[in-house]
Design an enzyme around this catalytic site. Structure first.
Site, PDB file in Angstrom:
ATOM      1  N   ASN A 122       0.879  -1.173   0.000  1.00  0.00           N
ATOM      2  CA  ASN A 122       0.000   0.000   0.000  1.00  0.00           C
ATOM      3  C   ASN A 122       0.913   1.217   0.000  1.00  0.00           C
ATOM      4  O   ASN A 122       1.435   1.620   1.032  1.00  0.00           O
ATOM      5  CB  ASN A 122      -0.893  -0.050   1.244  1.00  0.00           C
ATOM      6  CG  ASN A 122      -1.893   1.099   1.274  1.00  0.00           C
ATOM      7  OD1 ASN A 122      -1.793   2.051   0.493  1.00  0.00           O
ATOM      8  ND2 ASN A 122      -2.835   1.015   2.180  1.00  0.00           N
ATOM      9  N   ARG A 129     -12.801  15.506   6.726  1.00  0.00           N
ATOM     10  CA  ARG A 129     -13.530  15.799   5.482  1.00  0.00           C
ATOM     11  C   ARG A 129     -15.002  16.044   5.783  1.00  0.00           C
ATOM     12  O   ARG A 129     -15.588  15.368   6.620  1.00  0.00           O
ATOM     13  CB  ARG A 129     -13.423  14.637   4.500  1.00  0.00           C
ATOM     14  CG  ARG A 129     -12.012  14.357   4.044  1.00  0.00           C
ATOM     15  CD  ARG A 129     -11.970  13.150   3.119  1.00  0.00           C
ATOM     16  NE  ARG A 129     -10.834  12.304   3.453  1.00  0.00           N
ATOM     17  CZ  ARG A 129     -10.769  10.998   3.245  1.00  0.00           C
ATOM     18  NH1 ARG A 129     -11.780  10.370   2.685  1.00  0.00           N
ATOM     19  NH2 ARG A 129      -9.705  10.316   3.586  1.00  0.00           N
TER      20      ARG A 129
END
Ligand code: ADP
Length: 368
Positions: free
Chosen positions: A7, A214
């Site tokens: 990742n 967010r």
């Protein structure tokens, strides 16, 4: 088969080596390119990983790639054409796809004989029907600029929905689940018979639920207003809505544990942030019950979903008329099943494991 899962982010690479389903090694190379960091660049980072894990007999490398656009509906064996397509998708994910590409390029260079597979966060959601994909904006603009819902966290929603079917002892093909991935990022997904039919994130991981930093869903006029009336440059608005919004924007902290502590200490902003966060998840639960019709289970996962009983309770309390009969004691005890035995819809807690799912999909892409 031995599979290395990578990742690769802009400044770090997380890795896990699986020997079949057993974790043989794992680690993190971080602060890439920074003073005192673990490696000067991505090539250095991957060399470090290849040196520290036993790559002898490695059967495949699985790469996490955030954005597969409309091009990838499955994990895909990487060749030059696949690399070129991921490259073409960079404008859709300017922060996330370039480091993944760097990881792929270096891994192919260092281990040219090992098959490599790209596993996309978006792929699972390619099954969403058209009415769940398109926004009601000008079609020409949407087509020209690839504006549509893609959805993210697909590996997690796929894994957790399958695990939920197993927990219920039902075949995946006959199980409808709402999965709630609540971590730093957060998204909801409606899964019908093993396929995603709705999800809360949109063109980017910015839409939908309230997250750590967010905003999730907002009226687009917020952006016009901040630009036209407040005079903020577009970059500043983007920064504020992605890094200074969500729980952080509402309360000053983005970590749910700290937020719960502050709420318990009487901090009103923390209490409001908690309520806004849980209310949004609850709204999506209601929406997805309506999308699915018959729903077998609602599953919580991610750092918040797996660990925060107060969040789970605020999301599901009082929904017995809709078929969800939460058992407060089981919820507080963090049982796997947190609804009563006679609840028509089973509420569950299932830990996610994105790396394991990437390994599983990598193996499947190679025909194993
Ligand atoms: P990521 O999305 O980066 O993988 P995680 O899934 O680990 O993140 O989720 C991180 C979030 O989980 C943080 O907000 C953290 O506060 C929250 N969390 C972890 N443990 C608990 C807990 N016991 N109670 C409430 N929230 C928790």
């Amino acid at each position: 088969m031995k599979i290395l899962v990578l990742n690769t982010g802009s400044s770090s690479v997380k890795y896990r080596l699986f020997d079949d389903d057993v974790v043989a090694a794992k680690g993190l190379v971080e602060k890439i390119g920074e003073d005192g960091g673990d490696a000067p660049d991505h090539e250095g980072a991957l060399r470090r990983i290849m040196d520290s894990v036993d790559v002898d007999g490695l059967g495949a490398i699985g790469h996490r790639v955030v954005h597969g656009g409309a091009d990838f509906a499955d994990a895909t064996v990487i060749d030059d054409a696949v690399v070129a397509t991921i490259e073409r998708l960079v404008p859709l994910a300017p922060l996330h796809n370039p480091p993944a590409l760097a990881g792929i390029r270096v891994a192919r260079k260092l281990l040219p004989d090992v098959p490599q597979v790209a596993v996309f966060d978006t792929a699972f959601h390619q099954s969403i029907p058209a009415e769940g994909v398109h926004w009601a904006i000008d079609t020409e603009l949407a087509e020209r600029w690839q504006i549509r819902r893609y959805g993210f966290h697909g590996t997690s929603h796929a894994y957790v929905s399958r695990q939920t079917a197993a927990l219920l002892g039902r075949p995946v093909e006959q199980t409808n689940v709402i999965t709630l991935h609540l971590g730093n990022g957060a998204s909801a997904c409606a899964v019908r018979a093993g396929r995603s039919v709705a999800t809360s994130m949109g063109m980017s991981p910015q839409g939908g639920l309230v997250m750590g930093t967010r905003s999730g869903d907002i009226d687009p006029t917020v952006v016009f207003h901040l630009h036209r009336v407040a005079g903020m440059p577009i970059e500043d608005i983007e920064r504020s809505l992605t890094r200074g919004a969500g729980l952080l924007g509402l309360s000053g902290v983005n970590d749910m544990r700290t937020l719960l502590q502050r709420r318990d200490d009487g901090d009103e902003r923390a209490a409001l942030a908690f309520d806004v966060y849980c209310r949004r998840v609850r709204e999506y639960v209601g929406a997805y019950l309506a999308v699915l019709g018959r729903t077998d289970a609602i599953t919580f996962t991610g750092g918040v979903g797996e660990n925060s009983a107060p969040v789970r309770e605020a999301v599901l309390a009082g929904l017995a008329p809709l078929g969800i009969d939460l058992d407060e004691q089981r919820n507080a005890d963090r049982a796997k099943v947190i609804s009563r035995d006679d609840s028509p819809i089973t509420a569950c807690v299932v830990p996610t494991d994105e790396e394991l799912e990437i390994a599983t999909q990598t193996r499947a892409a190679l025909g194993g």
